[in-house]
Motif scaffolding. Sequence first.
Motif, PDB file in Angstrom:
ATOM      1  N   ARG A  46       0.762  -1.167   0.041  1.00  9.50           N
ATOM      2  CA  ARG A  46      -0.047  -0.021   0.077  1.00  9.50           C
ATOM      3  C   ARG A  46       0.843   1.267   0.070  1.00  9.50           C
ATOM      4  N   ASP A  47       1.759   1.156   1.026  1.00  4.87           N
ATOM      5  CA  ASP A  47       2.315   2.605   1.306  1.00  4.87           C
ATOM      6  C   ASP A  47       3.756   2.860   0.557  1.00  4.87           C
ATOM      7  N   ARG A  48       4.503   1.851   0.121  1.00  2.30           N
ATOM      8  CA  ARG A  48       5.823   1.646  -0.578  1.00  2.30           C
ATOM      9  C   ARG A  48       5.467   1.614  -2.037  1.00  2.30           C
ATOM     10  N   LEU A  49       4.672   0.467  -2.427  1.00  2.00           N
ATOM     11  CA  LEU A  49       4.559   0.484  -3.722  1.00  2.00           C
ATOM     12  C   LEU A  49       3.435   1.207  -4.463  1.00  2.00           C
ATOM     13  N   GLY A  50       2.366   1.614  -3.520  1.00  2.19           N
ATOM     14  CA  GLY A  50       1.467   2.799  -3.741  1.00  2.19           C
ATOM     15  C   GLY A  50       0.181   1.978  -4.495  1.00  2.19           C
ATOM     16  N   LEU A  51       0.060   0.820  -4.159  1.00  2.00           N
ATOM     17  CA  LEU A  51      -1.201   0.041  -4.961  1.00  2.00           C
ATOM     18  C   LEU A  51      -2.250   0.395  -4.344  1.00  2.00           C
TER      19      LEU A  51
ATOM     20  N   ARG B 273      12.211   4.102 -14.812  1.00  2.00           N
ATOM     21  CA  ARG B 273      13.498   4.836 -13.921  1.00  2.00           C
ATOM     22  C   ARG B 273      12.935   5.790 -12.987  1.00  2.00           C
ATOM     23  N   SER B 274      11.581   6.425 -13.353  1.00  2.00           N
ATOM     24  CA  SER B 274      11.124   7.388 -12.291  1.00  2.00           C
ATOM     25  C   SER B 274      10.640   6.335 -10.892  1.00  2.00           C
ATOM     26  N   GLU B 275      10.087   5.110 -11.290  1.00  6.44           N
ATOM     27  CA  GLU B 275       9.509   4.295 -10.385  1.00  6.44           C
ATOM     28  C   GLU B 275      10.780   3.782  -9.529  1.00  6.44           C
ATOM     29  N   ARG B 276      11.932   3.694 -10.078  1.00  8.63           N
ATOM     30  CA  ARG B 276      13.222   3.143  -9.300  1.00  8.63           C
ATOM     31  C   ARG B 276      13.473   4.392  -8.462  1.00  8.63           C
ATOM     32  N   ASP B 277      13.485   5.784  -9.110  1.00 14.18           N
ATOM     33  CA  ASP B 277      13.917   6.644  -8.028  1.00 14.18           C
ATOM     34  C   ASP B 277      12.968   6.711  -7.084  1.00 14.18           C
ATOM     35  N   ARG B 278      11.817   6.637  -7.258  1.00 13.35           N
ATOM     36  CA  ARG B 278      10.523   6.797  -6.293  1.00 13.35           C
ATOM     37  C   ARG B 278      10.654   5.822  -5.108  1.00 13.35           C
ATOM     38  N   LEU B 279      11.218   4.569  -5.487  1.00 12.54           N
ATOM     39  CA  LEU B 279      11.230   3.424  -4.528  1.00 12.54           C
ATOM     40  C   LEU B 279      12.605   3.505  -3.640  1.00 12.54           C
ATOM     41  N   ALA B 280      13.558   4.074  -4.392  1.00 11.18           N
ATOM     42  CA  ALA B 280      14.714   4.193  -3.561  1.00 11.18           C
ATOM     43  C   ALA B 280      14.603   5.417  -2.890  1.00 11.18           C
ATOM     44  N   ALA B 281      14.193   6.456  -2.812  1.00 20.01           N
ATOM     45  CA  ALA B 281      13.896   7.814  -2.208  1.00 20.01           C
ATOM     46  C   ALA B 281      13.020   7.316  -0.948  1.00 20.01           C
TER      47      ALA B 281
ATOM     48  N   GLY C 221      13.259   4.335   0.492  1.00 14.34           N
ATOM     49  CA  GLY C 221      13.851   3.357   1.409  1.00 14.34           C
ATOM     50  C   GLY C 221      13.768   1.804   0.914  1.00 14.34           C
ATOM     51  N   VAL C 222      13.257   1.541  -0.202  1.00 14.88           N
ATOM     52  CA  VAL C 222      13.088   0.284  -0.690  1.00 14.88           C
ATOM     53  C   VAL C 222      14.352  -0.130  -1.409  1.00 14.88           C
ATOM     54  N   PRO C 223      14.941  -1.351  -0.986  1.00 14.36           N
ATOM     55  CA  PRO C 223      16.558  -1.617  -1.488  1.00 14.36           C
ATOM     56  C   PRO C 223      16.047  -2.012  -3.243  1.00 14.36           C
ATOM     57  N   ILE C 224      16.957  -1.718  -4.022  1.00 18.01           N
ATOM     58  CA  ILE C 224      16.931  -2.013  -5.587  1.00 18.01           C
ATOM     59  C   ILE C 224      17.742  -3.162  -5.447  1.00 18.01           C
ATOM     60  N   GLY C 225      17.184  -4.103  -5.676  1.00 14.38           N
ATOM     61  CA  GLY C 225      17.894  -5.655  -6.169  1.00 14.38           C
ATOM     62  C   GLY C 225      18.785  -5.629  -7.145  1.00 14.38           C
ATOM     63  N   SER C 226      18.169  -5.289  -8.435  1.00 14.45           N
ATOM     64  CA  SER C 226      18.775  -5.079  -9.773  1.00 14.45           C
ATOM     65  C   SER C 226      18.339  -3.668 -10.489  1.00 14.45           C
TER      66      SER C 226
ATOM     67  N   ASP D 136       9.988  -7.915  -1.398  1.00 16.50           N
ATOM     68  CA  ASP D 136       8.961  -7.252  -0.422  1.00 16.50           C
ATOM     69  C   ASP D 136       9.506  -7.588   0.975  1.00 16.50           C
ATOM     70  N   PRO D 137       8.942  -7.478   1.992  1.00 15.05           N
ATOM     71  CA  PRO D 137       9.728  -7.404   3.363  1.00 15.05           C
ATOM     72  C   PRO D 137       9.642  -9.250   3.604  1.00 15.05           C
ATOM     73  N   ASP D 138       8.891 -10.148   2.950  1.00 16.60           N
ATOM     74  CA  ASP D 138       8.964 -11.635   3.195  1.00 16.60           C
ATOM     75  C   ASP D 138      10.082 -12.205   2.095  1.00 16.60           C
ATOM     76  N   GLY D 139      10.738 -11.235   1.412  1.00 21.11           N
ATOM     77  CA  GLY D 139      11.751 -11.829   0.402  1.00 21.11           C
ATOM     78  C   GLY D 139      11.209 -12.429  -0.909  1.00 21.11           C
ATOM     79  N   ARG D 140      10.029 -11.871  -1.181  1.00 20.25           N
ATOM     80  CA  ARG D 140       9.593 -12.459  -2.684  1.00 20.25           C
ATOM     81  C   ARG D 140      10.085 -11.664  -3.794  1.00 20.25           C
TER      82      ARG D 140
END
Length: 129
Positions: free
Chosen positions: A23-28, A71-79, A81-86, A102-106
């Motif tokens: 809900r809050d990090r991905l914004g679904l 690229r804008s999603e990558r920047d939003r997620l990183a800002a 605090g979501v770790p970018i795996g690749s 996600d928090p469970d490692g998926r």
Amino acid sequence: MEVLTSRILLTSSDPAALTDFYRDRLGLAIAREYPGGVVFHAGTSHIEIPAHMPPGQSGGDTLWLQVRDIRSERDRLAADGVPIGSEPETKPWGLVEMSISDPDGRTIIIVEIPADHPLRRDQRPPAQT
């Protein structure tokens, strides 16, 4: 079999944290809430986090989410605090992909389909007039 709708159920040992992430990090957007769970819109499908179900093995679960601008999603997620795996990169099959977890490692694969990719073009032969 005629499939009318579909959804992915993600069980978790911490459903509240998983709900917060989607809900809050991905914004679904939330499609429906019910006692013990929440269902999110995910394009033409849904993601459900059923807090009333015990966690399963998440090792094989992978979500594939298409976005307009990776690229804008990558920047939003990183800002946020979501770790970018690749990092976003064009794969040999022509899609621009990156990954997060996600928090469970998926694994969540975030995808942008370039305008010239076959998935974006009408593959039917031209109409005969």
